[in-house]
Enzyme design. Structure first.
Site, PDB file in Angstrom:
ATOM      1  N   CYS A 133     -28.377 -33.840 -70.029  1.00 20.12           N
ATOM      2  CA  CYS A 133     -29.400 -34.559 -69.236  1.00 20.12           C
ATOM      3  C   CYS A 133     -28.709 -35.240 -68.112  1.00 20.12           C
ATOM      4  CB  CYS A 133     -30.263 -35.609 -69.953  1.00 20.12           C
ATOM      5  SG  CYS A 133     -31.734 -35.934 -68.917  1.00 20.12           S
ATOM      6  N   HIS A 165     -32.984 -31.821 -73.130  1.00 16.50           N
ATOM      7  CA  HIS A 165     -32.574 -32.455 -74.245  1.00 16.50           C
ATOM      8  C   HIS A 165     -32.421 -31.616 -75.569  1.00 16.50           C
ATOM      9  CE1 HIS A 165     -32.021 -36.688 -72.712  1.00 16.50           C
ATOM     10  NE2 HIS A 165     -33.153 -36.273 -72.010  1.00 16.50           N
ATOM     11  N   GLU A 187     -31.432 -32.020 -78.573  1.00 19.00           N
ATOM     12  CA  GLU A 187     -31.905 -32.831 -79.709  1.00 19.00           C
ATOM     13  C   GLU A 187     -33.015 -33.086 -79.911  1.00 19.00           C
ATOM     14  OE1 GLU A 187     -31.420 -35.965 -76.539  1.00 19.00           O
ATOM     15  OE2 GLU A 187     -30.211 -34.147 -76.902  1.00 19.00           O
TER      16      GLU A 187
END
Length: 208
Positions: free
Chosen positions: A79, A185, A187
């Protein structure tokens, strides 16, 4: 040792948990010397470019991160971590970044009906002629999770390994040799993100 860089900003524990879920062990550190000691580096980021870069500067991490990228160590930006790897940003009119990649970070254009920030799921479109080890094993039409108002505009188009579209086409993944960075992202991107993080862990084990 894979080090997640703690410079006072960013989703550190979220990034660490995402890596752990993918079977990748990583430690969070705010010690610049750990960047030199690490065999791989993850640079996450949430917030404004200026604040994030100042966090790196005040912790004396700018040069260690540049050395890490140049040394051949596996390196992953996430990011704002991707944005910091460029030479500057329109956000706050910042004229210095890590300079690992050439180019600047720009804001999404004002367009009727275009919501900024770009937030939510969007399709990741790999560049077929530039295969990337982090994208092996993804589904035929992978979707990943974005939250950003700015995107990188590289001066070296060959570093763009995957794109996405939000009013305009923008780089979603850039990379060269040992260094990669994603605007989304991983995750937060469920199975596809887990596959990408696992691929980075595998790359780090091979190359680190």
């Amino acid at each position: 040792m894979i080090v997640i860089v703690d410079y006072g900003m960013g989703n550190l524990r979220s990034a660490q948990k995402g890596l752990e879920k993918a079977g990748v062990d990583a430690v969070i550190s705010d010690d610049a010397q750990d960047i030199d000691r690490a065999h791989a580096v993850v640079l996450p980021g949430v917030g404004a470019f200026r604040d994030c870069f100042e966090g790196l500067r005040t912790r004396h991490m700018v040069e260690p991160l540049r050395r890490a990228a140049q040394s051949g160590k596996p390196f992953l930006g996430i990011c704002v971590g991707l944005q910091l790897m460029f030479e500057g940003s329109e956000e706050g009119n910042v004229d210095e970044g890590l300079g690992i990649f050439r180019g600047r970070v720009v804001r999404f254009p004002k367009m009727e009906g275009l919501k900024v920030p770009h937030m939510g799921w969007n399709e990741l479109q790999p560049v077929a002629e530039r295969p990337c080890p982090l994208l092996q094993g993804l589904s035929e039409k992978p979707y990943v999770y974005f939250v950003h108002s700015y995107f990188a505009r590289p001066t070296e188009p060959e570093i763009v390994l995957a794109t996405s579209e939000h009013g305009v086409k923008f780089p979603a993944l850039v990379g060269r040799d040992n260094v990669f960075a994603v605007q989304f992202h991983p995750e937060k991107s469920q199975a596809e993100g887990n596959t990408i993080l696992k691929a980075f862990g595998d790359f780090a084990r091979r190359e680190g």
